[in-house]
Design an enzyme around this catalytic site. Sequence first.
Site, PDB file in Angstrom:
ATOM      1  N   LYS A  70       0.838  -1.211   0.000  1.00  0.00           N
ATOM      2  CA  LYS A  70       0.000   0.000   0.000  1.00  0.00           C
ATOM      3  C   LYS A  70       0.866   1.251   0.000  1.00  0.00           C
ATOM      4  CE  LYS A  70       0.930   1.061   4.490  1.00  0.00           C
ATOM      5  NZ  LYS A  70       1.595   2.305   4.946  1.00  0.00           N
ATOM      6  N   ALA A  75      10.201  -3.402   5.976  1.00  0.00           N
ATOM      7  CA  ALA A  75      10.313  -2.176   6.792  1.00  0.00           C
ATOM      8  C   ALA A  75      10.447  -0.949   5.911  1.00  0.00           C
ATOM      9  CB  ALA A  75      11.501  -2.286   7.760  1.00  0.00           C
ATOM     10  N   GLY A  76       9.652  -0.924   4.824  1.00  0.00           N
ATOM     11  CA  GLY A  76       9.754   0.159   3.860  1.00  0.00           C
ATOM     12  C   GLY A  76       8.582   1.119   3.855  1.00  0.00           C
ATOM     13  N   GLY A  77       7.603   0.933   4.753  1.00  0.00           N
ATOM     14  CA  GLY A  77       6.456   1.835   4.789  1.00  0.00           C
ATOM     15  C   GLY A  77       5.356   1.479   3.814  1.00  0.00           C
ATOM     16  N   GLY A 109       3.691  -1.666   4.044  1.00  0.00           N
ATOM     17  CA  GLY A 109       2.811  -2.659   4.652  1.00  0.00           C
ATOM     18  C   GLY A 109       3.022  -4.073   4.167  1.00  0.00           C
ATOM     19  N   GLY A 127       4.578  -6.677   5.626  1.00  0.00           N
ATOM     20  CA  GLY A 127       4.258  -7.648   6.667  1.00  0.00           C
ATOM     21  C   GLY A 127       2.767  -7.773   6.895  1.00  0.00           C
ATOM     22  N   ASP A 138      -2.538  -1.956   9.655  1.00  0.00           N
ATOM     23  CA  ASP A 138      -2.557  -2.031   8.197  1.00  0.00           C
ATOM     24  C   ASP A 138      -3.126  -3.342   7.659  1.00  0.00           C
ATOM     25  OD1 ASP A 138      -1.487   0.491   7.892  1.00  0.00           O
ATOM     26  OD2 ASP A 138       0.581  -0.214   7.692  1.00  0.00           O
TER      27      ASP A 138
END
EC number: 2.7.1.148
Length: 310
Positions: A17, A105-107, A109, A111, A145
């Site tokens: 996202k 961990a890239g913003g 979502g 995970g 998220d």
Amino acid sequence: MTAPLTAERVHVRAPGKLNLFFEVGPLADDGYHDVASAYQAVSLYEDVWAEPALEFTISVSGTVDVASVPEDDRNLALRAARLVAAEIGHPGGVHLEIVKHVPVAGGMGGGSADAAAALVACDALWGAELGMHRLQRLAARLGADVPFALLGGTAIGTGRGDELSPALAKGRFDWVILTSAEGLSTPEVYGHLDALRSRPDIRPAPRVPEVDPRVLQALRAADPGLLAEHMRNDLQAATLSLRPALREALEEGERSGALAGIVSGSGPTLAFLAGTPEGALDLQVQLSAAGYTALHVHGPVPGARVVRAA
């Protein structure tokens, strides 16, 4: 007990996202922040396969660096599988095979997309037929998220971000995203935002976050130019403070023809809005030539869906 097994192996795909708008309220007594977000699911996906097993196990690979992704109960997808099993009284386990394409961990979502895919995959594998309402309830227990990764499309998120209302978005929006080899901790970014807000030159926290109505107007009108004027992310100042090199990348994207650039979520992924698919391809080529890892994606796309059950 659950219904009889309906498949031996289920493949589910769930999207990453972008936050087209993200307003963050003040730090609450429980340590969290209320937010108002305009989410859009985009065509960069996570793939999850589920198959019967005696225990709950997981394996992770991908086209992105997955070294930091846990393969135990810290993993949201594995926790999602356990939630479905507990919900329906399933006595066995499941093996989840995850192939990641969304930056870790890239913003974006990634995970959460894995968790949404695991919910759908286990529901299909075990013939649970929980339905979207019950799956959404389980998703909300896993993180803010995850419900959106189930829903997909374009939506407004309030509260912790998991109180969703679908938003009307006509047409297609084209984006070029710049990924980073090193992720950012979301709690660290929020903590840094709180510290920055103690300074007088930083926008104070709104008491009640809300999405700018001009963003909703742009989505309804399929108008990337209007959207570019009003995109905003309150976490961006904190992210750029922690990673100053990202500011140069934002400026490079806008010099190269993007309508606007924004930090995605807590970063460090950057998202650049283009006016047309052709404009996005040109921008991708220019940024790739400048040494960045650039991907062309579009949205909105559906949420977690079964690709194949066999």
